[in-house]
Design a protein around this motif. Structure first.
Motif, mmCIF file in Angstrom:
data_model
loop_
_atom_site.group_PDB
_atom_site.id
_atom_site.type_symbol
_atom_site.label_atom_id
_atom_site.label_comp_id
_atom_site.label_asym_id
_atom_site.label_seq_id
_atom_site.Cartn_x
_atom_site.Cartn_y
_atom_site.Cartn_z
ATOM 1 N N GLU A 115 0.980 -1.149 0.109
ATOM 2 C CA GLU A 115 0.222 0.003 -0.278
ATOM 3 C C GLU A 115 1.608 1.941 0.411
ATOM 4 O O GLU A 115 0.689 2.066 -0.531
ATOM 5 C CB GLU A 115 -0.857 -0.144 1.330
ATOM 6 N N ARG A 116 2.455 1.233 0.775
ATOM 7 C CA ARG A 116 2.776 2.360 0.900
ATOM 8 C C ARG A 116 3.339 2.467 -0.698
ATOM 9 O O ARG A 116 3.679 4.071 -1.062
ATOM 10 C CB ARG A 116 3.787 2.494 1.426
ATOM 11 N N VAL A 117 4.282 1.666 -1.406
ATOM 12 C CA VAL A 117 4.287 1.798 -2.201
ATOM 13 C C VAL A 117 3.723 2.436 -3.577
ATOM 14 O O VAL A 117 3.673 3.196 -4.501
ATOM 15 C CB VAL A 117 5.356 0.201 -3.008
ATOM 16 N N LEU A 118 2.512 1.780 -3.449
ATOM 17 C CA LEU A 118 1.151 1.862 -4.638
ATOM 18 C C LEU A 118 1.245 3.189 -4.454
ATOM 19 O O LEU A 118 0.461 3.953 -5.319
ATOM 20 C CB LEU A 118 -0.019 1.143 -4.766
ATOM 21 N N ALA A 119 1.165 3.797 -2.903
ATOM 22 C CA ALA A 119 0.701 5.460 -2.572
ATOM 23 C C ALA A 119 1.651 6.425 -3.279
ATOM 24 O O ALA A 119 1.092 7.412 -3.755
ATOM 25 C CB ALA A 119 0.197 5.536 -1.066
ATOM 26 N N ALA A 120 2.559 6.108 -2.761
ATOM 27 C CA ALA A 120 3.566 7.258 -3.235
ATOM 28 C C ALA A 120 3.523 7.161 -5.064
ATOM 29 O O ALA A 120 3.715 8.520 -5.965
ATOM 30 C CB ALA A 120 5.355 6.374 -3.402
ATOM 31 N N LEU A 121 2.815 6.125 -5.874
ATOM 32 C CA LEU A 121 2.812 6.016 -7.394
ATOM 33 C C LEU A 121 1.602 6.826 -7.087
ATOM 34 O O LEU A 121 1.545 7.265 -8.775
ATOM 35 C CB LEU A 121 2.606 4.754 -7.942
ATOM 36 N N ARG A 122 0.591 7.086 -6.812
ATOM 37 C CA ARG A 122 -0.446 8.118 -6.915
ATOM 38 C C ARG A 122 -0.334 9.142 -6.736
ATOM 39 O O ARG A 122 -1.406 9.903 -7.768
ATOM 40 C CB ARG A 122 -1.618 7.280 -6.513
ATOM 41 N N ALA A 123 1.281 9.351 -6.226
ATOM 42 C CA ALA A 123 1.132 10.871 -5.291
ATOM 43 C C ALA A 123 1.922 11.550 -6.646
ATOM 44 O O ALA A 123 2.803 12.504 -6.729
ATOM 45 C CB ALA A 123 1.874 11.142 -4.417
ATOM 46 N N GLY A 124 2.309 10.213 -7.659
ATOM 47 C CA GLY A 124 3.054 11.063 -9.027
ATOM 48 C C GLY A 124 4.678 10.681 -9.358
ATOM 49 O O GLY A 124 5.350 10.965 -10.043
ATOM 50 N N VAL A 125 4.810 9.833 -8.264
ATOM 51 C CA VAL A 125 6.099 9.665 -8.425
ATOM 52 C C VAL A 125 6.385 8.331 -9.397
ATOM 53 O O VAL A 125 5.227 7.772 -9.658
ATOM 54 C CB VAL A 125 7.186 8.888 -7.674
ATOM 55 N N VAL A 126 7.426 8.064 -10.465
ATOM 56 C CA VAL A 126 7.946 7.227 -11.379
ATOM 57 C C VAL A 126 7.886 5.581 -10.403
ATOM 58 O O VAL A 126 8.032 4.747 -11.531
ATOM 59 C CB VAL A 126 8.572 7.443 -12.696
#
Length: 223
Positions: A115-126
């Motif tokens: 969930e933390r990894v996916l949240a970072a992607l959703r926040a805009g990082v590649v």
């Protein structure tokens, strides 16, 4: 979100008579434990990459897991880890935007790490990967074993999986054909920033017999 589960390792260092992912950990194979953790993260698709000799066995395991709401497929891996990940990427549907690459050997990874990894992607990082602080002092040595550098421990992280990326970026990174021990290094080689998010000590990688004992101990401590 799609997840590529890499389970094509030979298990040589584990001293097993079968691929590592098919070794049992307290009566359940490492792969089955890993897949149950992956499915708890509610991915749209899961691609399991296994040795060619174990495709049928894995397909039966997937059926045994029952209805999950995720599309699950099984493909044969290649000679190197990058070959296996590329095979998994090619199997994902075109509509998948974010891809998490997970080592089946990290079979006790809590869903919160996904969930933390996916949240970072959703926040805009590649790219985002989990990591934990390094507690030992690390030395860089030359070919003769002489210390050449002592990096600041505060700047070091021991990284884990799942490692998450924008699907187009990860595909381009694999197409570049560089060699690396993880997917983040391939993405870094293209000049992209990769964020490290909080990992978890339970996401250990089962590689040696000692790791298997540690994993058994962790399981005994779970509620």
């Amino acid at each position: 979100m799609g997840v590529v589960v890499v389970a094509a390792g030979s298990g040589t260092r584990l001293g097993a008579d079968r691929p590592k992912a098919f070794v049992e950990l307290v009566g359940v194979t490492i792969l089955e434990r890993s897949l149950r953790g992956v499915l708890a993260a509610l991915p749209d698709e899961v691609v399991v990459v296994v040795p060619p000799t174990h495709v049928d066995e894995t397909s039966a395991l997937v059926e045994h897991l029952g209805e999950s709401g995720s599309r699950i497929s099984v493909v044969a891996g290649g000679a190197e880890r990058t070959d296996s990940v590329s095979a998994g990427l090619a199997e994902l549907s075109e509509g998948i935007r974010w891809v998490l690459v997970h080592d089946a050997a990290r079979c006790l990874t809590p869903v919160a790490v996904f969930e933390r990894v996916l949240a970072a992607l959703r926040a805009g990082v590649v790219g985002a990967i989990p990591g934990v602080p390094v507690v030992d002092t690390i030395k860089v040595v030359d070919t003769g074993g002489v210390i050449t550098e002592t990096p600041l421990r505060e700047t070091l992280r021991a990284v884990q999986t799942p490692q998450g990326f924008d699907r187009e970026v990860l595909t381009a990174a694999h197409a570049a054909g560089a060699a690396a021990t993880d997917d983040a290094a391939l993405v870094e080689a293209l000049g992209h920033d990769v964020l490290v998010v909080k990992g978890d000590h339970r996401a250990l990688k089962v590689t040696t017999p000692e790791d298997l004992v540690r994993a058994e101990r962790l399981l005994s401590e779970l509620p």
